[in-house]
Design a protein around this motif. Structure first.
Motif, PDB file in Angstrom:
ATOM      1  N   ASP A  76      -1.421   9.317  -4.538  1.00 46.20           N
ATOM      2  CA  ASP A  76      -2.849   8.987  -4.501  1.00 46.20           C
ATOM      3  C   ASP A  76      -3.152   7.945  -3.427  1.00 46.20           C
ATOM      4  O   ASP A  76      -4.181   8.015  -2.747  1.00 46.20           O
ATOM      5  N   SER A  77      -2.269   6.953  -3.274  1.00 46.06           N
ATOM      6  CA  SER A  77      -2.539   5.898  -2.297  1.00 46.06           C
ATOM      7  C   SER A  77      -2.409   6.420  -0.864  1.00 46.06           C
ATOM      8  O   SER A  77      -3.088   5.941   0.046  1.00 46.06           O
TER       9      SER A  77
ATOM     10  N   LEU B 233     -10.843   2.173  -5.444  1.00 44.46           N
ATOM     11  CA  LEU B 233      -9.803   1.834  -4.485  1.00 44.46           C
ATOM     12  C   LEU B 233      -8.859   0.780  -5.046  1.00 44.46           C
ATOM     13  O   LEU B 233      -7.626   0.864  -4.872  1.00 44.46           O
TER      14      LEU B 233
ATOM     15  N   GLN C  65       0.815  -1.212   0.000  1.00 39.96           N
ATOM     16  CA  GLN C  65       0.000   0.000   0.000  1.00 39.96           C
ATOM     17  C   GLN C  65       0.843   1.254   0.000  1.00 39.96           C
ATOM     18  O   GLN C  65       0.321   2.354  -0.022  1.00 39.96           O
TER      19      GLN C  65
ATOM     20  N   PRO D 236       3.668   3.943  -1.464  1.00 38.83           N
ATOM     21  CA  PRO D 236       4.011   4.429  -2.786  1.00 38.83           C
ATOM     22  C   PRO D 236       5.456   4.232  -3.185  1.00 38.83           C
ATOM     23  O   PRO D 236       6.346   4.117  -2.373  1.00 38.83           O
TER      24      PRO D 236
ATOM     25  N   SER E  39      -9.682   0.158   6.499  1.00 38.27           N
ATOM     26  CA  SER E  39      -8.465   0.939   6.728  1.00 38.27           C
ATOM     27  C   SER E  39      -8.546   1.646   8.075  1.00 38.27           C
ATOM     28  O   SER E  39      -9.623   2.074   8.509  1.00 38.27           O
TER      29      SER E  39
ATOM     30  N   ALA F  36      -5.719   6.170   1.323  1.00 39.41           N
ATOM     31  CA  ALA F  36      -5.697   5.398   2.568  1.00 39.41           C
ATOM     32  C   ALA F  36      -6.298   6.203   3.717  1.00 39.41           C
ATOM     33  O   ALA F  36      -7.089   5.678   4.518  1.00 39.41           O
TER      34      ALA F  36
ATOM     35  N   ILE G  66      -6.366   2.252  -7.308  1.00 36.77           N
ATOM     36  CA  ILE G  66      -5.325   3.032  -6.631  1.00 36.77           C
ATOM     37  C   ILE G  66      -4.336   2.123  -5.906  1.00 36.77           C
ATOM     38  O   ILE G  66      -3.122   2.242  -6.059  1.00 36.77           O
ATOM     39  N   PHE G  67      -4.856   1.163  -5.110  1.00 37.61           N
ATOM     40  CA  PHE G  67      -3.986   0.353  -4.265  1.00 37.61           C
ATOM     41  C   PHE G  67      -3.307  -0.798  -5.002  1.00 37.61           C
ATOM     42  O   PHE G  67      -2.292  -1.317  -4.530  1.00 37.61           O
TER      43      PHE G  67
ATOM     44  N   PRO H 209       2.369   2.179  -5.953  1.00 37.73           N
ATOM     45  CA  PRO H 209       1.901   3.209  -5.027  1.00 37.73           C
ATOM     46  C   PRO H 209       2.464   4.593  -5.333  1.00 37.73           C
ATOM     47  O   PRO H 209       3.522   4.740  -5.921  1.00 37.73           O
TER      48      PRO H 209
ATOM     49  N   ARG I  33     -10.542  -3.902   2.118  1.00 36.93           N
ATOM     50  CA  ARG I  33     -10.149  -2.484   2.075  1.00 36.93           C
ATOM     51  C   ARG I  33     -10.500  -1.722   3.346  1.00 36.93           C
ATOM     52  O   ARG I  33     -10.453  -0.485   3.358  1.00 36.93           O
TER      53      ARG I  33
END
Length: 482
Positions: free
Chosen positions: A358-359, A347, A209, A211, A320, A363, A350-351, A355, A318
């Protein structure tokens, strides 16, 4: 430690507006600058793709000593992060003071030796290609004798103006509240998530998760349209999520390393909603090296920003949450899935890809969506997340979204303070947070009142008491100067 009262009457006192470039890397510099009040950001390679904030200097710190003593150019770019007052000391002035008072010369030499010893302790960073870290040093309030001197504005011919939109500051100074951004009418670039039942593969491999490392460029906000107006389910007072990002959210770049990195480690988590056990990267505490503290007590670290790794995201459902509370949430799987279902494909997009910034934002906003379902109000989860988001938007250089996040965090903390039974252990810390947020919104009265509560809290810590005392003095000066 520099006894700056020795320069009273002979130093050139200057008031600098926030966002002003005081010294540009490579500029000729023949003056020592002592920060009498305020804060200054130190940037390497400012305005270039590898631009990086390497230190934050506050009241009592100094810079420009290499130019004053050796005639060397500025080793970094120095930018005021708030309205700041400095005392500029020329080599001639310093020579006169040191000649008349050998003790002052020894004190200054000791301060330089301490700075060099701390710099030597950061060899790992030096060899990684970054310039030396300038370590902040704070002196006590009684030593700020220069505050009694009259101020003068820097003449327009010598004062630099802040960089324009193509080069905004990566860390914006405290901001005032701004009107909430109105949603655009065009569809988002990222694609509208499908409104259908989402089925995930049973054996999906957990995706990292965090980046990919992106060079810290000067962040440029790209105009991005908001999502369509959320639909409201029958019998529901709250609209469905149709976009994880709020109106006004743009495209950003943040430096967020991942993978094989000495500052990170894998930690095993078990999702309290779906039962999935997985590994997520978190910051390795033993590797953190502080390089300074912002006026609002945000600690800056060498080589890594722990804030970007605070949220753990389950690779399956997902769900979080902040890492330290991830497994302690209430089990509300059905409600969590219902809440996230409309944006699940967004989601995943993005995930499941490499990464990036955006992630990090996704998150935190996903954790916000889960917080109201999975945590009791006393956990202050909603408040904490908006506070974190305000700092991330500040790092991204988006002053408008930062102001909205600061305002939301302030309102959330104030509501919690008034409605929730706060423990004596939490009270002082909560007062300081509320005061700092009020100060960013320009509400000096509320800020002063809550700093006073923190200062007089008998159950509080001495560190926060001293911080509250210093901030009350800062507020007094700011109110006197208008």
């Amino acid at each position: 430690m520099i006894k700056i009262e020795r320069f009273t009457g002979i130093a050139d006192r200057r008031r600098i507006e926030k966002g002003t470039v005081i010294l540009q890397e490579g500029d000729a510099c023949n003056e020592l600058h002592i920060i009498v009040l305020g804060s200054v950001g130190v940037y390497s390679e400012y305005g270039k793709p590898r631009q990086k904030l390497v230190a934050v200097l506050t009241t009592g710190d100094y810079f420009g000593e290499q130019g004053m003593l050796l005639g060397l150019p500025a080793p970094a770019t120095y930018i005021s992060l708030m309205n700041t007052t400095v005392a500029a000391v020329s080599a001639e002035t310093a020579g006169a003071v040191f000649g008349a008072s050998p003790g002052a010369a020894l004190s200054f030499a000791a301060s330089l030796c301490e700075r060099l010893s701390r710099r030597d302790a950061s060899l790992e960073q030096l060899y990684s290609g970054y310039p030396p870290v300038l370590m902040p040093r704070r002196v006590s309030q009684p030593e700020l004798a220069l505050q009694a001197q009259p101020e003068r504005e820097i003449p327009p011919a010598t004062q630099r103006t802040p960089k324009q939109a193509a080069n905004p500051l990566p860390v914006d100074p405290p901001v005032a509240a701004q009107p909430e951004a109105k949603p655009d009418t065009a569809p988002r670039e990222a694609g509208k998530p499908a409104q259908k039942t989402h089925v995930r593969p049973a054996a999906a491999a957990p995706a990292s998760q965090h980046p990919e490392s992106v060079p810290a460029a000067a962040p440029a906000k790209e105009e991005k349209a908001a999502a369509p107006k959320p639909a409201v389910r029958a019998g529901s007072a709250k609209p469905e999520l149709t976009d994880i990002f709020p109106p006004g959210h743009g495209s950003y770049k943040l430096e967020v390393p991942f993978g094989d990195n000495p500052y990170l480690m894998d930690k095993t988590f078990t999702c309290p909603q779906c039962g999935r056990t997985f590994k997520s990267q978190v910051v390795r505490p033993s590797r953190l090296v502080s390089i300074g503290t912002d006026p609002d007590r945000r600690v800056r670290y060498s080589g890594i920003e722990p804030l970007y790794y605070d949220i753990v995201v389950c690779p399956d459902c997902r769900y979080s949450a902040i890492a330290d509370s991830f497994e302690s949430a209430l089990k509300r799987r059905a409600i969590v899935l219902e809440k996230l279902q409309p944006i699940m494909e967004q989601l995943d997009g993005i995930f499941d890809r490499p990464p990036g910034a955006d992630s990090v934002f996704a998150a935190h906003f996903t954790a916000l969506a889960c917080a109201e379902i999975c945590f009791q109000p006393g956990a202050l989860m909603h408040c904490r997340l908006w506070h974190k988001l305000s700092r991330i938007y500040s790092d991204a250089g988006d002053a408008g979204m930062e102001a909205q996040a600061v305002k939301t965090a302030y309102e959330s903390y104030m509501s919690a303070y008034q409605k929730i039974n706060i423990s004596a252990r939490q009270n002082q810390s909560l007062c300081v947070i509320i005061a700092e947020l009020a100060l960013k919104l320009g509400d000096y009265i509320t800020a002063r009142n809550f700093f006073f509560k923190a200062k007089t809290d008998r159950e509080g810590t001495p560190i926060l008491r001293r911080h509250a005392e210093d901030r009350i003095e800062d507020i007094k000066e700011a109110m006197q100067n208008g």
